[in-house]
Design a protein around this motif. Sequence first.
Motif, mmCIF file in Angstrom:
data_model
loop_
_atom_site.group_PDB
_atom_site.id
_atom_site.type_symbol
_atom_site.label_atom_id
_atom_site.label_comp_id
_atom_site.label_asym_id
_atom_site.label_seq_id
_atom_site.Cartn_x
_atom_site.Cartn_y
_atom_site.Cartn_z
ATOM 1 N N LEU A 61 59.956 36.840 10.043
ATOM 2 C CA LEU A 61 60.659 37.474 9.013
ATOM 3 C C LEU A 61 62.196 36.385 8.674
ATOM 4 O O LEU A 61 62.744 36.078 9.679
ATOM 5 N N HIS B 93 60.628 44.060 19.638
ATOM 6 C CA HIS B 93 61.121 44.493 18.326
ATOM 7 C C HIS B 93 59.794 45.146 17.708
ATOM 8 O O HIS B 93 58.925 44.422 17.292
ATOM 9 N N GLU C 128 57.502 47.127 15.057
ATOM 10 C CA GLU C 128 57.236 47.098 13.672
ATOM 11 C C GLU C 128 57.934 48.517 12.815
ATOM 12 O O GLU C 128 58.240 49.287 13.422
ATOM 13 N N PRO C 129 58.447 48.117 11.557
ATOM 14 C CA PRO C 129 59.009 49.218 10.844
ATOM 15 C C PRO C 129 58.184 50.589 11.201
ATOM 16 O O PRO C 129 57.127 50.624 10.923
ATOM 17 N N PRO D 184 55.650 40.187 9.103
ATOM 18 C CA PRO D 184 56.774 39.902 8.498
ATOM 19 C C PRO D 184 56.354 39.009 7.002
ATOM 20 O O PRO D 184 57.228 38.976 6.226
ATOM 21 N N SER E 169 65.399 48.563 6.702
ATOM 22 C CA SER E 169 63.879 49.091 7.111
ATOM 23 C C SER E 169 63.425 48.684 8.608
ATOM 24 O O SER E 169 62.349 49.279 8.957
ATOM 25 N N GLN E 170 64.043 47.666 9.327
ATOM 26 C CA GLN E 170 63.520 47.169 10.308
ATOM 27 C C GLN E 170 63.928 48.309 11.607
ATOM 28 O O GLN E 170 65.001 48.769 11.465
ATOM 29 N N GLY F 21 59.778 40.810 14.382
ATOM 30 C CA GLY F 21 60.809 40.074 13.459
ATOM 31 C C GLY F 21 60.220 38.642 13.556
ATOM 32 O O GLY F 21 60.153 37.832 12.752
#
Length: 775
Positions: free
Chosen positions: A434, A493, A495-496, A523, A549-550, A564
Amino acid sequence: MARRIDTKAGEPALPTREAILAFIAESTDKVGKREIAQAFGLKGADKIGLKRILREIEDEGLVESGRGGLAKAGRLPPVVMADIRSRDRHGDFLAFPVEWDGAGKAPTIVLASPRGPKRSNRPAPGIGDRALIRVEPEEGSAERYTGRVVKVIGKNKAEIIGVYRAGAQGGRIVPVEKRAQGREILIPPGEEGEARDGDLVSVTLERETRSGLPRGRVRERLGSLGSEKAVSLIALHLHGIPHVFSQATLAEADAVTPAGLKGREDWRERPLLTIDPPDAKDHDDAVMAEPDPDPGNPGGFVLTVAIADVAAYVRPGSNLDREALERGNSVYFPDRVVPMLPERISNDLCSLREGEDRPALAVRMTVSADGTKRRHTFHRVMMRSRAKLSYVQAQAAIDGHADEATRPLLETALRPLWAAYAALRTARDRRGPLSLDLPERKVLLTPEGSVDRVIVPDRLDAHRLIEEFMIQANVAAAETLEAAGQPLIYRVHDEPALEKMRVLGEVLASVGIKLPKEGALRPALFNRILGSVAETEHAVFINEVVLRSQAQAVYAAENLGHFGLNLRRYAHFTSPIRRYADLIVHRALVTAGRLGTDGLPPETTGGDLARIGEQISAAERRAMAAERETVDRLIAGHLADRVGATFEGQISGVTRSGLFIKLDETGADGFVPISQLGADYFRHEEGRHALVGERSGETFRLGDRVEVRLVEAAPVAGALRFELLSEGRTRTGARGGAGRKPGGKGAGGAPFRAAPSGRPPGIRSTGTRHRGSRR
């Protein structure tokens, strides 16, 4: 009855996911599996299928579980624990949840004054109390709830931090929190303790149920606001950040003896060097690169990342270890650093100083000409840094401006580093992490501790080089521990969530961008969106919305990957001086590689690491909030003598109460109350991140450029209030040309509001330094 679906052959019919989500969202009572099963008439084997659906929608982020049951993601559960902090102008109590993991600031809970006769068997709540509260969202708002006290858990549990103002009869406390602005606390004579006018103090509130100022007692004098480091002192106490080491811990640090060569490889002649910010006091990573001599890897490189061996000095169960875990990480303010470890460890024994022998845990990585990693190995070594360079210094040498320190290193050390980075960059571009373009500002102070200026540091290849070397070392650590079956703490991390993607799709649609409804979430999808608006007026707006949004990056014992960075496994290994997670990973590597007896204790379980992950994730969020608020206070103080001046800026937040504006000049956030937008009635359209005039259609949207006038500055709270001078968009989308006349209630009387950072804790834009990176 809600619609049901047919499942696999032999399985009973179940309610749809949409029906379950709707039931959870509309419920005002506690909702769990039992309540959902009862509502849909499920029995026996039906509950197995229901459990599977609930697990799926929770994994997707559509609902969140808590003590009160299930709730729609991003919302409070039906019953919450909250602290009653103040009253609003109508006399109703305002409470705030004790725990809030959603994005942005915590919601406000309005406790309506009780009507009718008082129930004698239930104590009346008051300011300072902690209570169990049943809540319902206000219609059309995700920020405010109405509540009813179920049970008062503790009287006067809330501690208030504020500035003491002496008076003829006792004194008053001005709270430092933005949300408490305008609600002073009365200190009766004899209850002021040792406080003097202008001191920062902590206050215990007395129970208060009627109108009038709440009363309190000074619990502790924290320091004078006239001191050089007063601004960060506020954040330390407000967030409960430990900042004074115990005498036992300091004595333990002083008694440590330097590590010797026994049990280590001798790497002291290798050309390792450190590249850091010019003001860095500790240096926990050193790097080098050289062409791979293997003829089977033409054009390849051998990369080395050596990290200070903190595990050699900070042993599990020691005082040093316990305080490091309590702190979780170092905290960085413009005027001070609150270290995770005492200076004897962080700035001396574990700092990879130029020309001095230091123990390190190192990884050697062999990569091909296109940056693909072929293999890696970990080593426990004794090293000696060849040079201490700054980012600017190293970059200048590569750009043809070498100085006395870098000239001898240019061909032997620096050019090989840059050549290896070129290979890693090729692999990075192929991986496609990202790539947000939101550079962060840095506050520079005068010797007296006030703001000199605010700058946006240049983003150099030297920064990117070190960051990419560290990322590769972190990946190697995670891979090694997984292969050895060794428990570890990952940096994850996720995903959204689908709900956030739905909101993002609505926002993108408002500017003519279509979000694909099918295909894997990667990403690269976000990078294509960001690339399509890179040179347009929507660039900053869309970067901010994509960031919001993350999901938040956290520490966990279970691997969820790093969305990310687009990596399947990732662990923090490169900063054990300042992050406890990295120290855990070092110990795990020592154990897995049989590199010594000071690794993870053999009784350490995955459950232990999961609890540590939760604790240090919370400490990280605490540190980020304290750092952000300290910058707010410094800049508010810097602008206090410019009330009446006009500034250019951008709408950085939109709420039902007004607009948050980020100034171009300083990056400061301030608030424009909705009452000042004019005579029209403005409706908050959450999906569009906009306020829209009911009659005129005039629209103010996240990312819009505006001109504002500074009306008021409150340095202690870090709050700024603006008057909007620009007109909004018309119904056709065009911006108004002429300035606007102040409308509504004018400049006076509106309360300050806390500006939402909007950024999920734990993930930052590409402008962040790698040492403090929360990726």
